[in-house]
Design an enzyme around this catalytic site. Structure first.
Site, mmCIF file in Angstrom:
data_model
loop_
_atom_site.group_PDB
_atom_site.id
_atom_site.type_symbol
_atom_site.label_atom_id
_atom_site.label_comp_id
_atom_site.label_asym_id
_atom_site.label_seq_id
_atom_site.Cartn_x
_atom_site.Cartn_y
_atom_site.Cartn_z
ATOM 1 N N ASP A 1 0.858 -1.189 0.000
ATOM 2 C CA ASP A 1 0.000 0.000 0.000
ATOM 3 C C ASP A 1 0.901 1.249 0.000
ATOM 4 O O ASP A 1 1.732 1.400 0.901
ATOM 5 C CB ASP A 1 -0.877 -0.050 1.267
ATOM 6 C CG ASP A 1 -1.840 1.128 1.344
ATOM 7 O OD1 ASP A 1 -1.706 2.068 0.540
ATOM 8 O OD2 ASP A 1 -2.712 1.106 2.238
ATOM 9 N N GLU B 1 29.464 9.583 4.738
ATOM 10 C CA GLU B 1 29.625 8.169 5.082
ATOM 11 C C GLU B 1 29.540 7.332 3.805
ATOM 12 O O GLU B 1 29.330 6.133 3.858
ATOM 13 C CB GLU B 1 28.616 7.723 6.128
ATOM 14 C CG GLU B 1 27.172 7.953 5.772
ATOM 15 C CD GLU B 1 26.239 7.435 6.841
ATOM 16 O OE1 GLU B 1 26.288 6.235 7.124
ATOM 17 O OE2 GLU B 1 25.453 8.236 7.374
ATOM 18 N N CYS C 1 25.500 9.767 10.147
ATOM 19 C CA CYS C 1 24.849 11.030 9.774
ATOM 20 C C CYS C 1 25.248 12.192 10.660
ATOM 21 O O CYS C 1 24.907 13.341 10.379
ATOM 22 C CB CYS C 1 23.334 10.866 9.840
ATOM 23 S SG CYS C 1 22.736 9.570 8.779
ATOM 24 N N THR D 1 13.668 4.109 2.173
ATOM 25 C CA THR D 1 14.267 5.277 2.852
ATOM 26 C C THR D 1 15.623 5.636 2.234
ATOM 27 O O THR D 1 16.459 6.233 2.881
ATOM 28 C CB THR D 1 14.415 5.038 4.376
ATOM 29 O OG1 THR D 1 15.343 3.964 4.601
ATOM 30 C CG2 THR D 1 13.096 4.697 5.022
ATOM 31 N N HIS E 1 17.424 15.222 12.680
ATOM 32 C CA HIS E 1 17.981 14.366 11.628
ATOM 33 C C HIS E 1 16.806 13.653 10.956
ATOM 34 O O HIS E 1 15.909 13.165 11.641
ATOM 35 C CB HIS E 1 18.974 13.349 12.210
ATOM 36 C CG HIS E 1 19.312 12.271 11.232
ATOM 37 N ND1 HIS E 1 19.769 12.557 9.965
ATOM 38 C CD2 HIS E 1 19.195 10.918 11.291
ATOM 39 C CE1 HIS E 1 19.938 11.426 9.302
ATOM 40 N NE2 HIS E 1 19.600 10.418 10.085
ATOM 41 N N LYS F 1 7.824 11.639 15.295
ATOM 42 C CA LYS F 1 7.838 10.832 16.527
ATOM 43 C C LYS F 1 8.818 11.423 17.532
ATOM 44 O O LYS F 1 8.552 11.462 18.732
ATOM 45 C CB LYS F 1 8.261 9.397 16.211
ATOM 46 C CG LYS F 1 7.171 8.599 15.552
ATOM 47 C CD LYS F 1 7.611 7.162 15.412
ATOM 48 C CE LYS F 1 6.538 6.367 14.701
ATOM 49 N NZ LYS F 1 6.869 4.986 14.534
HETATM 50 P P1 HMG Z 1 9.056 -1.409 8.234
HETATM 51 O O1 HMG Z 1 9.399 -2.215 9.428
HETATM 52 O O2 HMG Z 1 8.832 -2.117 6.950
HETATM 53 O O3 HMG Z 1 7.801 -0.515 8.479
HETATM 54 O O4 HMG Z 1 10.168 -0.308 8.019
HETATM 55 P P2 HMG Z 1 6.594 -0.686 9.531
HETATM 56 O O5 HMG Z 1 5.899 -1.936 9.252
HETATM 57 O O6 HMG Z 1 7.071 -0.420 10.937
HETATM 58 O O7 HMG Z 1 5.725 0.540 9.028
HETATM 59 C C1 HMG Z 1 6.199 1.840 9.168
HETATM 60 C C2 HMG Z 1 5.045 2.693 9.624
HETATM 61 O O8 HMG Z 1 4.079 2.729 8.562
HETATM 62 C C3 HMG Z 1 4.300 2.157 10.844
HETATM 63 O O9 HMG Z 1 3.901 3.275 11.618
HETATM 64 C C4 HMG Z 1 3.080 1.489 10.240
HETATM 65 O O10 HMG Z 1 1.979 1.411 11.133
HETATM 66 C C5 HMG Z 1 2.801 2.420 9.088
HETATM 67 P P3 HMG Z 1 4.418 3.457 13.148
HETATM 68 O O11 HMG Z 1 3.972 2.240 13.869
HETATM 69 O O12 HMG Z 1 5.926 3.480 13.040
HETATM 70 O O13 HMG Z 1 3.810 4.735 13.593
HETATM 71 N N1 HMG Z 1 2.024 1.813 8.002
HETATM 72 C C6 HMG Z 1 1.025 2.439 7.361
HETATM 73 N N2 HMG Z 1 0.508 3.672 7.507
HETATM 74 C C7 HMG Z 1 -0.509 4.038 6.666
HETATM 75 N N3 HMG Z 1 -1.041 3.199 5.728
HETATM 76 C C8 HMG Z 1 -0.549 1.943 5.579
HETATM 77 C C9 HMG Z 1 0.531 1.524 6.410
HETATM 78 N N4 HMG Z 1 1.244 0.383 6.511
HETATM 79 C C10 HMG Z 1 2.157 0.571 7.501
HETATM 80 N N5 HMG Z 1 -1.075 1.130 4.654
HETATM 81 C C11 HMG Z 1 11.868 1.000 9.131
HETATM 82 C C12 HMG Z 1 10.387 0.824 8.874
HETATM 83 C C13 HMG Z 1 12.126 2.348 9.768
HETATM 84 C C14 HMG Z 1 12.331 -0.110 10.073
HETATM 85 C C15 HMG Z 1 12.625 0.877 7.774
HETATM 86 O O14 HMG Z 1 12.222 1.887 6.899
HETATM 87 C C16 HMG Z 1 14.133 0.949 7.913
HETATM 88 O O15 HMG Z 1 14.811 -0.016 8.294
HETATM 89 N N6 HMG Z 1 14.735 2.124 7.562
HETATM 90 C C17 HMG Z 1 16.184 2.326 7.647
HETATM 91 C C18 HMG Z 1 16.639 2.630 9.059
HETATM 92 C C19 HMG Z 1 16.218 4.011 9.522
HETATM 93 O O16 HMG Z 1 15.941 4.891 8.748
HETATM 94 N N7 HMG Z 1 16.240 4.215 10.859
HETATM 95 C C20 HMG Z 1 15.905 5.495 11.440
HETATM 96 C C21 HMG Z 1 16.657 5.756 12.754
HETATM 97 S S1 HMG Z 1 18.416 5.508 12.567
HETATM 98 C C22 HMG Z 1 18.941 6.930 11.721
HETATM 99 O O17 HMG Z 1 18.213 7.871 11.600
HETATM 100 C C23 HMG Z 1 20.321 6.905 11.156
HETATM 101 C C24 HMG Z 1 20.434 6.733 9.652
HETATM 102 O O18 HMG Z 1 20.075 7.926 8.981
HETATM 103 C C25 HMG Z 1 21.857 6.310 9.283
HETATM 104 C C26 HMG Z 1 23.023 7.146 9.783
HETATM 105 O O19 HMG Z 1 23.059 7.663 10.862
HETATM 106 O O20 HMG Z 1 23.998 7.177 9.026
HETATM 107 C C27 HMG Z 1 19.502 5.624 9.136
#
Ligand code: HMG
Length: 388
Positions: free
Chosen positions: A29, A79, A111, A152, A233, A242
Site C-alpha cells: 500500500d 559516510e 549522519c 528510505t 535528523h 515521533k
Molecule cells: P518497516 O518495518 O517495513 O515498516 O520499516 P513498519 O511496518 O514499521 O511501518 C512503518 C510505519 O508505517 C508504521 O507506523 C506502520 O503502522 C505504518 P508506526 O507504527 O511506526 O507509527 N504503516 C502504514 N501507515 C498508513 N497506511 C498503511 C501503512 N502500513 C504501515 N497502509 C523502518 C520501517 C524504519 C524499520 C525501515 O524503513 C528501515 O529499516 N529504515 C532504515 C533505518 C532508519 O531509517 N532508521 C531510522 C533511525 S536511525 C537513523 O536515523 C540513522 C540513519 O540515517 C543512518 C546514519 O546515521 O547514518 C539511518
C-alpha cells in the site's frame, strides 16, 4: 562574537523514484510510505554523480563574487567515502578553484559528522574571526533491494559557509552530546549498501534524543518552550514527528499535536522529495524551514537534533538572524526540485545496478547528470572529475 551559518545551499540528483512506483512493484500500500514513513520520493544518483560531484554542485553558489578567497578550511562530511585515504573534499577543492592555502579534511560518524564539522568550523572561525570555513555534507543512502530500508534511500549534498556575524543562524556554544557503542546501522568497507536493525535504530534514535537533551539542559539555560522550531535528523519524515512528540512529552509540554507539528512541518518538505541524504539531511531540513516558513523567523531559537548511527547524537541551538532571507537560495532550490525527472521502476533498477568498476581498466562513464560537475571516467583506479 557571533559565529554560525552565513549561507546554505543544497543539491540533489536530477532523478527520483516516486515511492508509489516502488509500492506498486512491491505490491505494498503506497500509504505505508506516503503516510507511515512520511516520504513521497527518493533521489537516485546518476552513474556520473557521486558525493564529490554533488558536494561541488551544492557549494558552487556560495562562491560567487570571490567569496572562496577567504575560505581557510573545507570540512567534508560523508559516510559514502570513495577512498580510504584521500579526502573526497580534495577533489571538491580543485573543482571549485579554492585557494591552495585552504586545508581540507574528511569527517565520518554516520549522519552525525556534518554537525561535528559545523561545531569544529565555529571553533576555527572563533579563533580567526576574519576567516571562513566551508562545510559540505554529501551522501548517497543505499539499502539492499526488497528490504524495509529500501524506501528510505535518497541522495543529496548541502554546503554551508561558517563565518563570524553570520547572515542566517548564529550557533550557540552550548551543546548536549551522547555517545554509545551500538549496532543499529553500519556499512563494512566491503559493502556498497548499509546493514540496519531498523526497529532498533528508531528506538536508539529516541533514546539518544532524551540523553542529548538532558545533557543540553545541564549546559544551557534554554528550555523546550524557548524554541520556535526544531530541526531533526531526517532518515524519513515520520521519524522527526515521533521524535518531536517524544521530546515534548519528556518536557511535559502542553502544546497540542497541531501546534507541535507546526514546529517541524516546514523542515520536512525538501526531504520528503529527496529521501535520506544522511549527513546532509538535517541541514537540508534547515534550508527547508528557512525557505518555506511563512512566518518571519528572525530572532527565533531553533533546536537541532543531530543523530548518527553507531551512535553519536547532539542537541544544540541557534538563533535566526535579522534579514536572514539574504543568505538563502530559495529559487534555485525550487527549480532544482521541479526540473527532476521521474524514473520508472526498471530505470530505477538500472541505476541501482549500474556497475562500479574495480578492475583498474579504463572506464568512461556516460554523460547523464544535468549538474555542473561530473565523474567522467574511472581509470587505473583513479576517479576523473570534470566541469561540464
Ligand atoms: P518497516 O518495518 O517495513 O515498516 O520499516 P513498519 O511496518 O514499521 O511501518 C512503518 C510505519 O508505517 C508504521 O507506523 C506502520 O503502522 C505504518 P508506526 O507504527 O511506526 O507509527 N504503516 C502504514 N501507515 C498508513 N497506511 C498503511 C501503512 N502500513 C504501515 N497502509 C523502518 C520501517 C524504519 C524499520 C525501515 O524503513 C528501515 O529499516 N529504515 C532504515 C533505518 C532508519 O531509517 N532508521 C531510522 C533511525 S536511525 C537513523 O536515523 C540513522 C540513519 O540515517 C543512518 C546514519 O546515521 O547514518 C539511518
Amino acid at each position: 562574537m557571533s559565529v554560525g551559518i552565513d549561507e546554505i545551499s543544497f543539491y540533489t540528483s536530477n532523478y527520483y523514484l516516486d515511492l508509489r512506483t516502488l509500492a506498486e512493484a512491491q505490491q505494498t500500500d503506497p500509504d505505508k510510505y506516503y503516510v507511515g514513513i512520511g516520504q513521497e520520493k527518493m533521489g537516485m544518483a546518476a552513474p556520473d554523480e557521486d558525493v564529490v560531484t554533488m558536494a561541488a554542485n551544492a557549494a558552487m553558489p556560495l562562491l560567487a563574487d570571490g567569496a572562496g578567497e577567504d575560505i581557510t578550511t573545507l570540512l567534508f562530511a560523508t559516510e559514502t567515502g570513495i577512498d580510504q585515504s584521500k579526502a573526497a573534499g580534495v577533489y571538491v577543492h580543485r573543482l571549485l578553484g579554492l585557494p591552495s592555502n585552504c586545508r581540507v579534511v574528511e569527517l565520518k560518524q554516520a549522519c552525525y559528522s556534518a554537525t561535528a564539522a559545523v561545531q569544529m568550523a565555529c571553533a576555527l572561525v572563533a579563533r580567526r574571526p576574519g576567516s571562513k570555513v566551508l562545510v559540505v555534507a554529501s551522501d548517497v543512502a543505499r539499502y539492499d533491494l526488497n528490504t524495509p530500508g529500501e524506501a528510505t534511500q535518497g541522495c543529496g549534498a548541502v554546503a554551508m559557509m561558517i563565518s563570524a556575524d553570520p547572515r542566517l543562524v548564529e550557533i550557540d556554544p552550548e551543546v548536549g552530546s551522547y555517545t554509545e557503542d551500538v549496532m543499529d546501522f553500519w556499512r563494512p568497507n566491503y559493502r556498497a549498501t548499509a546493514l540496519v536493525d531498523g526497529k532498533f535504530s528508531t528506538k536508539i534514535y529516541l533514546k539518544s534524543l532524551k540523553k542529548a537533551w538532558e545533557n543540553f539542559r545541564s549546559a544551557s539555560s534554554l528550555m523546550f518552550s524557548d524554541f520556535g522550531h526544531f530541526c531533526y535528523h531526517l532518515p524519513f519524515g515520520r521519524m522527526a514527528q515521533k521524535a518531536h512528540q517524544h521530546l515534548a512529552r519528556l518536557n511535559k509540554c502542553e502544546l497540542n499535536s497541531e501546534q507541535l507539528e507546526g514546529q517541524i512541518q516546514d523542515t520536512l518538505l525538501y526531504n520528503r522529495a529527496i529521501g535520506n541524504s544522511y549527513t546532509a539531511s538535517m541541514y537540508i531540513g534547515l534550508a527547508s524551514l528557512l525557505e518555506n516558513c511563512q512566518q518571519n523567523l528572525a530572532g527565533q531559537r531553533i533546536g537541532f537534533f543531530s543523530y548518527g548511527s553507531g551512535c553519536v547524537a547532539e542537541f544544540f541551538s541557534g538563533r535566526v538572524m535579522e534579514g536572514y532571507e539574504r543568505g538563502l537560495h530559495r529559487e534555485q532550490h525550487r527549480q532544482l526540485l521541479e526540473a527532476r525527472q521521474e524514473l520508472s521502476y526498471e530505470e530505477y533498477l538500472q541505476l541501482y545496478r549500474y556497475p562500479d568498476p574495480r578492475d583498474g581498466e579504463h572506464h568512461d562513464i556516460p554523460s547523464i547528470t544535468t549538474g555542473r560537475f561530473r565523474l567522467a571516467a574511472i581509470s587505473h583506479h583513479k576517479r576523473e572529475y570534470v566541469v561540464c
